[in-house]
Design a protein around this motif. Structure first.
Motif, PDB file in Angstrom:
ATOM      1  N   GLN A 357      11.351  10.443 -20.989  1.00  0.00           N
ATOM      2  CA  GLN A 357      11.950   9.156 -21.359  1.00  0.00           C
ATOM      3  C   GLN A 357      11.058   7.991 -20.936  1.00  0.00           C
ATOM      4  OE1 GLN A 357      15.690   8.347 -19.473  1.00  0.00           O
ATOM      5  NE2 GLN A 357      16.118   6.570 -20.766  1.00  0.00           N
ATOM      6  N   LYS A 358      10.544   8.047 -19.718  1.00  0.00           N
ATOM      7  CA  LYS A 358       9.692   6.955 -19.240  1.00  0.00           C
ATOM      8  C   LYS A 358       8.381   6.906 -20.034  1.00  0.00           C
ATOM      9  CE  LYS A 358      11.553   6.877 -14.568  1.00  0.00           C
ATOM     10  NZ  LYS A 358      12.204   5.565 -14.769  1.00  0.00           N
ATOM     11  N   LEU A 359       7.853   8.089 -20.339  1.00  0.00           N
ATOM     12  CA  LEU A 359       6.630   8.114 -21.129  1.00  0.00           C
ATOM     13  C   LEU A 359       6.877   7.540 -22.528  1.00  0.00           C
ATOM     14  CD1 LEU A 359       3.665   8.926 -21.456  1.00  0.00           C
ATOM     15  CD2 LEU A 359       4.447  11.212 -22.140  1.00  0.00           C
ATOM     16  N   GLY A 360       8.021   7.859 -23.119  1.00  0.00           N
ATOM     17  CA  GLY A 360       8.353   7.295 -24.429  1.00  0.00           C
ATOM     18  C   GLY A 360       8.488   5.792 -24.395  1.00  0.00           C
ATOM     19  N   ASP A 361       9.131   5.275 -23.324  1.00  0.00           N
ATOM     20  CA  ASP A 361       9.257   3.812 -23.184  1.00  0.00           C
ATOM     21  C   ASP A 361       7.880   3.159 -23.065  1.00  0.00           C
ATOM     22  OD1 ASP A 361      11.980   4.017 -23.316  1.00  0.00           O
ATOM     23  OD2 ASP A 361      12.279   3.962 -21.132  1.00  0.00           O
ATOM     24  N   LEU A 384       5.589  -1.590 -15.685  1.00  0.00           N
ATOM     25  CA  LEU A 384       4.975  -1.231 -14.411  1.00  0.00           C
ATOM     26  C   LEU A 384       5.817  -0.195 -13.676  1.00  0.00           C
ATOM     27  CD1 LEU A 384       3.786  -4.715 -13.030  1.00  0.00           C
ATOM     28  CD2 LEU A 384       2.471  -3.051 -14.330  1.00  0.00           C
ATOM     29  N   ASN A 385       7.116  -0.423 -13.630  1.00  0.00           N
ATOM     30  CA  ASN A 385       7.996   0.509 -12.920  1.00  0.00           C
ATOM     31  C   ASN A 385       8.000   1.886 -13.580  1.00  0.00           C
ATOM     32  OD1 ASN A 385       8.880  -1.175 -10.815  1.00  0.00           O
ATOM     33  ND2 ASN A 385      10.377  -2.166 -12.149  1.00  0.00           N
ATOM     34  N   ASN A 386       8.001   1.922 -14.912  1.00  0.00           N
ATOM     35  CA  ASN A 386       7.944   3.205 -15.611  1.00  0.00           C
ATOM     36  C   ASN A 386       6.662   3.966 -15.273  1.00  0.00           C
ATOM     37  OD1 ASN A 386      10.416   3.085 -16.914  1.00  0.00           O
ATOM     38  ND2 ASN A 386       9.586   2.002 -18.694  1.00  0.00           N
ATOM     39  N   TYR A 387       5.560   3.229 -15.241  1.00  0.00           N
ATOM     40  CA  TYR A 387       4.279   3.869 -14.939  1.00  0.00           C
ATOM     41  C   TYR A 387       4.263   4.394 -13.510  1.00  0.00           C
ATOM     42  CZ  TYR A 387      -0.728   4.576 -14.415  1.00  0.00           C
ATOM     43  OH  TYR A 387      -1.948   5.148 -14.176  1.00  0.00           O
ATOM     44  N   ILE A 388       4.779   3.580 -12.583  1.00  0.00           N
ATOM     45  CA  ILE A 388       4.793   4.001 -11.173  1.00  0.00           C
ATOM     46  C   ILE A 388       5.690   5.220 -10.991  1.00  0.00           C
ATOM     47  CG2 ILE A 388       5.471   3.305  -8.843  1.00  0.00           C
ATOM     48  CD1 ILE A 388       4.681   0.412  -9.681  1.00  0.00           C
ATOM     49  N   ALA A 399       3.197  15.531   0.552  1.00  0.00           N
ATOM     50  CA  ALA A 399       3.744  14.666   1.599  1.00  0.00           C
ATOM     51  C   ALA A 399       2.696  13.720   2.165  1.00  0.00           C
ATOM     52  CB  ALA A 399       4.330  15.531   2.712  1.00  0.00           C
ATOM     53  N   ALA A 400       1.427  14.008   1.910  1.00  0.00           N
ATOM     54  CA  ALA A 400       0.353  13.161   2.463  1.00  0.00           C
ATOM     55  C   ALA A 400       0.089  11.924   1.617  1.00  0.00           C
ATOM     56  CB  ALA A 400      -0.932  13.979   2.592  1.00  0.00           C
ATOM     57  N   ILE A 401       0.801  11.820   0.490  1.00  0.00           N
ATOM     58  CA  ILE A 401       0.607  10.651  -0.381  1.00  0.00           C
ATOM     59  C   ILE A 401       1.801   9.712  -0.201  1.00  0.00           C
ATOM     60  CG2 ILE A 401       0.389   9.845  -2.756  1.00  0.00           C
ATOM     61  CD1 ILE A 401      -0.873  12.532  -3.451  1.00  0.00           C
ATOM     62  N   ARG A 402       1.494   8.466   0.169  1.00  0.00           N
ATOM     63  CA  ARG A 402       2.545   7.475   0.381  1.00  0.00           C
ATOM     64  C   ARG A 402       2.417   6.360  -0.662  1.00  0.00           C
ATOM     65  NH1 ARG A 402       1.092   5.527   4.765  1.00  0.00           N
ATOM     66  NH2 ARG A 402       0.820   3.288   4.394  1.00  0.00           N
ATOM     67  N   ILE A 403       3.482   6.145  -1.407  1.00  0.00           N
ATOM     68  CA  ILE A 403       3.478   5.107  -2.442  1.00  0.00           C
ATOM     69  C   ILE A 403       4.581   4.107  -2.122  1.00  0.00           C
ATOM     70  CG2 ILE A 403       3.755   4.610  -4.899  1.00  0.00           C
ATOM     71  CD1 ILE A 403       2.760   7.446  -5.468  1.00  0.00           C
ATOM     72  N   ASP A 404       4.205   2.901  -1.790  1.00  0.00           N
ATOM     73  CA  ASP A 404       5.157   1.836  -1.474  1.00  0.00           C
ATOM     74  C   ASP A 404       5.119   0.799  -2.583  1.00  0.00           C
ATOM     75  OD1 ASP A 404       5.829   3.015   0.942  1.00  0.00           O
ATOM     76  OD2 ASP A 404       4.177   1.996   1.994  1.00  0.00           O
ATOM     77  N   SER A 405       6.254   0.600  -3.229  1.00  0.00           N
ATOM     78  CA  SER A 405       6.331  -0.354  -4.336  1.00  0.00           C
ATOM     79  C   SER A 405       7.437  -1.363  -4.062  1.00  0.00           C
ATOM     80  CB  SER A 405       6.603   0.405  -5.638  1.00  0.00           C
ATOM     81  OG  SER A 405       6.793  -0.511  -6.699  1.00  0.00           O
ATOM     82  N   HIS A 406       7.057  -2.623  -4.015  1.00  0.00           N
ATOM     83  CA  HIS A 406       8.026  -3.711  -3.805  1.00  0.00           C
ATOM     84  C   HIS A 406       7.855  -4.714  -4.947  1.00  0.00           C
ATOM     85  CE1 HIS A 406       8.908  -2.173   0.229  1.00  0.00           C
ATOM     86  NE2 HIS A 406       7.585  -2.049   0.390  1.00  0.00           N
ATOM     87  N   ILE A 407       8.423  -4.388  -6.076  1.00  0.00           N
ATOM     88  CA  ILE A 407       8.313  -5.228  -7.269  1.00  0.00           C
ATOM     89  C   ILE A 407       9.669  -5.865  -7.537  1.00  0.00           C
ATOM     90  CG2 ILE A 407       7.837  -5.253  -9.744  1.00  0.00           C
ATOM     91  CD1 ILE A 407       5.911  -2.983  -9.327  1.00  0.00           C
ATOM     92  N   ILE A 425      -2.851  -1.431 -11.105  1.00  0.00           N
ATOM     93  CA  ILE A 425      -2.063  -0.308 -10.605  1.00  0.00           C
ATOM     94  C   ILE A 425      -2.671   1.013 -11.053  1.00  0.00           C
ATOM     95  CG2 ILE A 425       0.191   0.821 -10.758  1.00  0.00           C
ATOM     96  CD1 ILE A 425       1.482  -1.900 -10.850  1.00  0.00           C
ATOM     97  N   GLU A 426      -3.089   1.069 -12.308  1.00  0.00           N
ATOM     98  CA  GLU A 426      -3.697   2.309 -12.799  1.00  0.00           C
ATOM     99  C   GLU A 426      -4.981   2.609 -12.035  1.00  0.00           C
ATOM    100  OE1 GLU A 426      -5.017   2.343 -16.825  1.00  0.00           O
ATOM    101  OE2 GLU A 426      -4.741   4.497 -16.986  1.00  0.00           O
TER     102      GLU A 426
END
Length: 512
Positions: A357-361, A384-388, A399-407, A425-426
């Motif tokens: 669904q997100k990819l389609g959007d 942006l949110n769909n991509y993230i 678990a070693a990857i940390r993604i912090d998003s404050h949009i 972002i990409e």
């Protein structure tokens, strides 16, 4: 660290000394030709000599004195403009050049007076006391040479330092940088014509012409620049036409001339020069400066605006094409399909459906809204949110990857160029995430009134030698720099900072 903005540097002034030399030489040759013609076919002041019973010689009483005076002015101008003043302006041998300037001025005063004792010997006879006659000739020579050489020095100094002086005027900095060069050129032309008038017209006769030229051209030059850079642009913003501009300038010209009349009323007792100058000034302001300024604006600035718009559209097209090429490519689709395939193996297709669904959007956004000039900031944030979220699906197992998003959610009516923020972002996901090493990405987006603040930072890790992305720069970064320069000139600040462990981007964007 790289800081990008939309400011330009002022152009350097061209050296026109060679042009000045040939202009002054041409005028000198024309003056000599005129003197020779008058000597051959004219009588000069012969009738005044005859009336005073003085023997008249065309050679001694006209040709030699006039040739000497013209040659004296020509040589003095060359010395002041090309020898003395350039050194004084650069503060080289200041005392020596000041002394030489004073000496050439003093010599010219005496030489001019001596030449006039031959050319105007009849005036000496008309005076009851011949010594008083010599005093008059000396006084005239002193006044004329002193003022004329002062004008020579002003012109020479302005030629050397004029651009520097104009660049220090604060209010000129807010306009196009070319205005300084245009004002510099206009003042030089006026000073040249003023010197020609001062040379041609004697200080004792026809001084009205010099007075008129002291008043009319400077006022009209200022009036023209004021019209081009202030009056017309403000009227065009409100869609006012030539009629409103013309009658407004008529009223302004009347007010300016009335103000000059009040300032110069004390000088009007010396003759009609001041009233004539003010009348000619007002006529030129209405009939010459007003239409000339309109013509210049229409043919220069509006064409520049049209060219800039074409460049912007071309840049947008190129940027969009390049962006689509970088986004819609087998690499991106292959990664997305692998992500969905791996997710489908893990669970019962719930997350797979979410990813699809997100990819389609995202694909709909890229194919439809990406073609528009501006979209709502809300839609850009949704993309942006769909991509993230789609990327989080790919990295959620590590678990070693940390993604912090404050949009921040955008409930305003702000508009933005589509696909302007996603390259950062990409780039962070492409170059900042490692499935084998600890890594992180931090993203924040917020708006305050009409200003957008956007930050992206990501870890940096050493790529393997066989990694095809090792030598490639971030996708779309050069692209987005170009788009920002074209679409938001002077309305953005882009800071890109890279250290050994982190890549950081900060963008401030005026959307209002």
């Amino acid at each position: 660290m790289i800081i990008l903005s939309g400011e330009e540097t002022a152009p350097k002034t061209k050296n026109i000394n060679q042009l000045e030399f040939w202009i002054s030489t041409t005028l000198y040759i024309l003056a000599i030709i005129g003197i020779c013609t008058s000597t051959s076919y004219g009588t000069g002041n012969a009738y005044r000599f005859i009336d005073n019973h003085i023997e008249y010689s065309r050679l001694i009483n006209f040709f030699l004195p006039e040739t000497f005076k013209v040659s004296l002015l020509y040589i003095s101008f060359l010395l002041i403009n090309f020898c003395f003043m350039p050194h004084l302006a650069k503060k080289n041998n200041v005392l020596l050049n000041v002394i030489l300037t004073v000496l050439i001025t003093g010599f010219s005063i005496v030489a001019w007076m001596v030449a006039n004792t031959y050319a105007q010997a009849d005036r000496l006879v008309e005076e009851n006391d011949i010594h008083h006659g010599y005093d008059i000739l000396f006084g005239e020579a002193f006044t004329y040479i002193f003022l004329l050489y002062l004008l020579f020095n002003i012109y020479a100094y302005f030629s050397e330092k004029g651009m520097v002086l104009l660049e220090k005027i604060p209010f000129l900095k807010q306009y196009n940088s070319s205005i300084i060069h245009e004002i510099f050129t206009s003042i030089k032309i006026w000073l040249i014509t003023l010197m020609v008038f001062a040379v041609v017209f004697s200080p004792t006769r026809d001084y009205e012409f010099v007075v008129i030229w002291l008043i009319a051209p400077p006022v009209n030059i200022i009036f023209t620049f004021f019209s081009i850079y202030y009056i017309i642009p403000n009227l065009r913003k409100t869609n006012k036409g030539f009629g409103r501009y013309f009658w407004g300038n008529v009223a302004l010209a009347i007010m300016i001339c009335l103000l000059l009349l009040l300032l110069l009323v004390g000088f009007m007792r010396n003759g009609p020069a001041i009233p004539i100058a003010l009348i000619l000034t007002s006529i030129c302001m209405v009939c010459v400066a007003t239409p000339f300024a309109w013509y210049i604006y229409k043919n220069k600035f509006e064409k520049q605006t049209e060219i800039q718009m074409l460049k912007t559209e071309l840049g947008k097209s190129d940027a969009s094409l390049n962006f689509l090429k970088s986004q819609i490519n087998p690499h991106f689709l292959f990664n997305a399909l692998n992500t969905l395939f791996g997710t489908a193996l893990q669970e019962n297709a719930e997350r797979t459906g979410e990813g699809i669904q997100k990819l389609g959007d995202m694909m709909r956004f890229m194919l439809h809204e990406n073609t528009q000039d501006k979209i709502s900031l809300t839609r850009e944030v949704e993309y942006l949110n769909n991509y993230i979220d789609l990327q989080k699906l790919r990295t959620s197992r590590s678990a070693a990857i940390r993604i912090d998003s404050h949009i921040e959610e955008q409930l305003n009516n702000l508009q933005i160029t589509p696909m302007l923020l996603i390259p950062f972002i990409e780039n962070a996901f492409k170059h900042g995430i490692s499935l084998q090493q600890p890594s992180y990405i931090k993203m924040t987006l917020q708006t305050k009134e009409a200003t957008l603040f956007f930050d992206v930072s990501n870890s940096i890790y050493i790529k393997a030698d066989n990694d095809p992305e090792k030598l490639k720069s971030g996708i779309g970064l050069e692209n987005v720099k170009q788009r920002l320069a074209l679409l938001y000139p002077g309305k953005h600040e882009l800071i890109i900072r890279e250290s050994a462990n982190e890549f950081f981007v900060h963008l401030t964007l005026q959307l209002g």
